[in-house]
Every structure is written in structure tokens, then in C-alpha cells.
Design a protein around this motif. Structure first.
Motif, PDB file in Angstrom:
ATOM      1  N   VAL A 117       0.837  -1.205   0.000  1.00  0.00           N
ATOM      2  CA  VAL A 117       0.000   0.000   0.000  1.00  0.00           C
ATOM      3  C   VAL A 117       0.867   1.248   0.000  1.00  0.00           C
ATOM      4  O   VAL A 117       0.620   2.203  -0.750  1.00  0.00           O
ATOM      5  CB  VAL A 117      -0.954  -0.001   1.219  1.00  0.00           C
ATOM      6  N   SER A 124      -4.920   3.768  -6.834  1.00  0.00           N
ATOM      7  CA  SER A 124      -5.574   3.730  -5.528  1.00  0.00           C
ATOM      8  C   SER A 124      -5.410   2.338  -4.945  1.00  0.00           C
ATOM      9  O   SER A 124      -5.675   1.336  -5.609  1.00  0.00           O
ATOM     10  CB  SER A 124      -7.059   4.068  -5.690  1.00  0.00           C
ATOM     11  N   ALA A 125      -4.962   2.252  -3.684  1.00  0.00           N
ATOM     12  CA  ALA A 125      -4.730   0.964  -3.034  1.00  0.00           C
ATOM     13  C   ALA A 125      -5.334   0.967  -1.635  1.00  0.00           C
ATOM     14  O   ALA A 125      -5.070   1.869  -0.836  1.00  0.00           O
ATOM     15  CB  ALA A 125      -3.235   0.656  -2.955  1.00  0.00           C
ATOM     16  N   ILE A 126      -6.146  -0.047  -1.365  1.00  0.00           N
ATOM     17  CA  ILE A 126      -6.768  -0.203  -0.051  1.00  0.00           C
ATOM     18  C   ILE A 126      -6.505  -1.618   0.438  1.00  0.00           C
ATOM     19  O   ILE A 126      -6.764  -2.587  -0.285  1.00  0.00           O
ATOM     20  CB  ILE A 126      -8.291   0.043  -0.100  1.00  0.00           C
ATOM     21  N   LEU A 128      -7.821  -4.346   2.831  1.00  0.00           N
ATOM     22  CA  LEU A 128      -9.047  -4.653   3.552  1.00  0.00           C
ATOM     23  C   LEU A 128      -8.878  -5.907   4.403  1.00  0.00           C
ATOM     24  O   LEU A 128      -8.215  -6.865   4.000  1.00  0.00           O
ATOM     25  CB  LEU A 128     -10.211  -4.874   2.577  1.00  0.00           C
ATOM     26  N   VAL A 134     -11.103  -1.233   6.813  1.00  0.00           N
ATOM     27  CA  VAL A 134      -9.961  -0.646   6.110  1.00  0.00           C
ATOM     28  C   VAL A 134      -8.757  -0.709   7.040  1.00  0.00           C
ATOM     29  O   VAL A 134      -8.691  -0.006   8.048  1.00  0.00           O
ATOM     30  CB  VAL A 134     -10.242   0.805   5.690  1.00  0.00           C
ATOM     31  N   TRP A 137      -4.762   2.477   3.693  1.00  0.00           N
ATOM     32  CA  TRP A 137      -5.022   2.992   2.353  1.00  0.00           C
ATOM     33  C   TRP A 137      -3.949   4.014   2.013  1.00  0.00           C
ATOM     34  O   TRP A 137      -3.337   4.611   2.898  1.00  0.00           O
ATOM     35  CB  TRP A 137      -6.414   3.605   2.219  1.00  0.00           C
ATOM     36  N   ASN A 138      -3.684   4.172   0.737  1.00  0.00           N
ATOM     37  CA  ASN A 138      -2.719   5.186   0.351  1.00  0.00           C
ATOM     38  C   ASN A 138      -3.453   6.521   0.162  1.00  0.00           C
ATOM     39  O   ASN A 138      -4.693   6.569   0.150  1.00  0.00           O
ATOM     40  CB  ASN A 138      -1.925   4.762  -0.888  1.00  0.00           C
ATOM     41  N   ALA A 141      -6.286   6.581  -2.538  1.00  0.00           N
ATOM     42  CA  ALA A 141      -7.505   5.869  -2.156  1.00  0.00           C
ATOM     43  C   ALA A 141      -8.300   6.672  -1.134  1.00  0.00           C
ATOM     44  O   ALA A 141      -9.536   6.742  -1.192  1.00  0.00           O
ATOM     45  CB  ALA A 141      -7.155   4.494  -1.595  1.00  0.00           C
ATOM     46  N   HIS A 142      -7.592   7.283  -0.187  1.00  0.00           N
ATOM     47  CA  HIS A 142      -8.261   8.122   0.805  1.00  0.00           C
ATOM     48  C   HIS A 142      -8.970   9.292   0.136  1.00  0.00           C
ATOM     49  O   HIS A 142     -10.129   9.594   0.437  1.00  0.00           O
ATOM     50  CB  HIS A 142      -7.237   8.625   1.822  1.00  0.00           C
ATOM     51  N   TYR A 249     -11.435  -2.231 -10.847  1.00  0.00           N
ATOM     52  CA  TYR A 249     -10.801  -2.693  -9.613  1.00  0.00           C
ATOM     53  C   TYR A 249     -10.459  -4.170  -9.702  1.00  0.00           C
ATOM     54  O   TYR A 249     -11.116  -4.957 -10.396  1.00  0.00           O
ATOM     55  CB  TYR A 249     -11.682  -2.411  -8.389  1.00  0.00           C
TER      56      TYR A 249
END
Length: 282
Positions: A117, A124-126, A128, A134, A137-138, A141-142, A249
């Protein structure tokens, strides 16, 4: 209620819901006279699966356990289940023995997942957890999904964001999705898949109970027993800063991380969405 008893009830409810959803025409059988059920009758499904009506009735009523793999497989074929539904059916029929847990333990991100991440900058990277918490997140993504929350919110193990709770109970998140109804149905179906694999997960049961009480839409979707594992697809957003976005995604599952997965969101090169991601990344 014990996990075994709950799973037996869930097995019956799932079989009934899939039977109700399958019409005689879809099953390839003749239908005569007035029908008092929306889908197949019990005796019709039992005949298609090659089991006795009495035995199938006991399965639906939660009075029988230990069905053989061949019987479960026959029911899956008769009900015309897709792959995720079939996996879910076997999970309900073969629940994993769960260790004793006095209190639900907060999840912690895997070191490797956290490093991934932090290394992601152009997408965007999350990260989970198994219950859609969560864990990390980067910044991109935020900015995409939760700019109204603190960037370090995932670090709070007691109040970290949960994607399902946000979708149903957070007004900002609800306004983010252009096709909110489809997103809600898909996320509930995914949660149902996870719940079937571990009926003894107390924290997950508490989340489902909370959402069922606070959101009538969630309760209605949960009662449908739809099952779908979200691994890839497209999310259609309306971002408050950069407008409409179409994000592809992919979910990358870590094999030894108890359900943790990395969800990446990307855009087609040269598209408006790609330009918007570049803008947000700055």
C-alpha cells in the motif's frame, strides 16, 4: 445460538431462497395448475437432485446435518448455482471448526500488504480485512473514497472505517456511488459469502446485526441470501472534486492472511478518469 446450529439454519434458508428463485421453465420441467410458491416445489427440486422429498425437507428445516458431498453437489446442479453460490453451499454444509474466542480481536495489516500500500503511488490501493475493515489505504484511495475522514483513520483499531458500514450509514459515501443500489447489493452478497465461511465470527455477526437494525435496505438485501465474491469489476463514482469516474478494480487475496486482500483501482490510459486520478494524486 451455536455456530453449528446457526450454519444449519443458514443452509436451509439458502436452499429455500435459491429454490424460490428458480422457475420450472428454467429448471426444464413442466408446470401444471396453480402454483402457490414463487419457484420450484420441494418435491420438484428433490426429484431433480435425486434425493427423497423427506430428506430434502429435513435439510431445509435445519433438521439434518452431514449431507454427503455428492448430495450437496447434486443440489448445486439442480439449483443451477454459479461458482460463488456453489462454494457458499459447501461452506454451509461443511462448516470449519472454529477456535474458542472470548473477545473479537482487532485485525492488523500484514507487513507485506502494508508495504505494498505504501509503495503504490499511481493507483488507488486499499488493504481490507476479512470483514471489510480498512486496515490501510494510500493517499489516493483516501482522496477517492473517504476524503471527509482523517487519513490515519485505519490506524484506530476501535473505530477504523468499514466499507460496508460506510456504504449504508455514511451520507458522504452514499452520494459517492452513481449506481448505489448495485453497489449495495454486490457488497451485501460478498459479505454473505464471507459469513458462510466462518459462522463463529462474533465481530462479523455484530456488524451484520448492527446494519440490519440501522438500515432497512441492508436488512432487505441480507434476507435475499444472494452470494457473490467481489474480485474484479468497475465502480462508477461521482466524486465531489473531480466529477464522474469509472474505475476498474482488482482484489488481490493474500493466501495466508485470513481474508486480507489488496484492492487496486485503476483507469483506462488517456481517459477522463485517468486525468482525474492524476489530479487527485497531486
Amino acid at each position: 445460538m451455536s455456530g453449528t446450529a446457526m450454519t444449519t439454519r443458514e443452509l436451509g434458508d439458502f436452499l429455500r431462497s435459491r429454490r424460490d428463485a428458480l422457475t420450472p421453465e428454467q429448471a426444464g420441467i413442466d408446470s401444471y395448475g396453480m402454483r402457490r410458491v414463487p419457484g420450484l416445489r420441494r418435491e420438484e427440486l428433490a426429484q431433480l437432485a435425486g434425493v427423497s422429498v423427506a430428506y430434502y425437507t429435513r435439510l431445509e428445516q435445519g433438521q439434518s446435518t452431514g449431507a454427503s458431498d455428492s448430495i450437496i453437489d447434486a443440489l448445486a446442479r439442480a439449483l443451477q448455482l454459479h461458482d460463488d453460490e456453489r462454494t457458499h453451499l459447501f461452506a454451509l454444509a461443511r462448516p470449519r471448526p472454529a477456535p474458542r474466542r472470548r473477545q473479537p480481536r482487532p485485525e492488523h495489516p500484514t507487513p507485506g500488504g502494508l508495504r505494498l500500500v505504501e509503495a503504490m503511488t499511481g493507483v488507488s490501493a486499499i488493504l481490507l480485512g476479512r470483514r471489510n475493515d480498512v486496515l490501510a489505504w494510500n493517499p489516493l484511495a483516501h482522496a477517492l473514497f473517504a476524503g471527509h475522514l482523517p487519513l490515519d483513520a485505519p490506524q484506530d483499531t476501535e473505530r477504523r472505517p468499514n466499507l460496508v458500514r460506510m456504504l449504508f450509514l455514511d451520507a458522504h459515501t452514499r452520494e459517492l456511488y452513481r449506481d448505489w443500489d448495485d453497489e449495495a447489493a454486490l457488497l451485501v452478497a460478498s459479505l454473505r459469502f464471507v459469513a458462510g465461511r466462518d459462522p463463529d465470527d462474533r465481530a462479523l455477526a455484530e456488524l451484520i446485526g448492527e446494519l440490519s437494525v440501522r438500515s432497512s435496505t441492508f436488512a432487505s438485501l441480507w434476507a435475499k441470501h444472494s452470494v457473490r465474491l467481489c474480485s474484479s469489476g468497475t465502480k462508477h463514482l461521482h466524486h465531489p472534486e473531480v466529477g464522474d469516474l469509472d474505475l476498474d478494480y482488482e482484489a488481490v487475496h493474500f493466501p495466508d492472511a485470513d481474508g486480507q486482500r489488496l484492492v487496486l483501482h485503476t483507469a483506462a490510459p488517456g481517459s477522463h478518469t485517468a486525468d482525474a486520478l492524476t489530479l487527485l494524486a497531486r
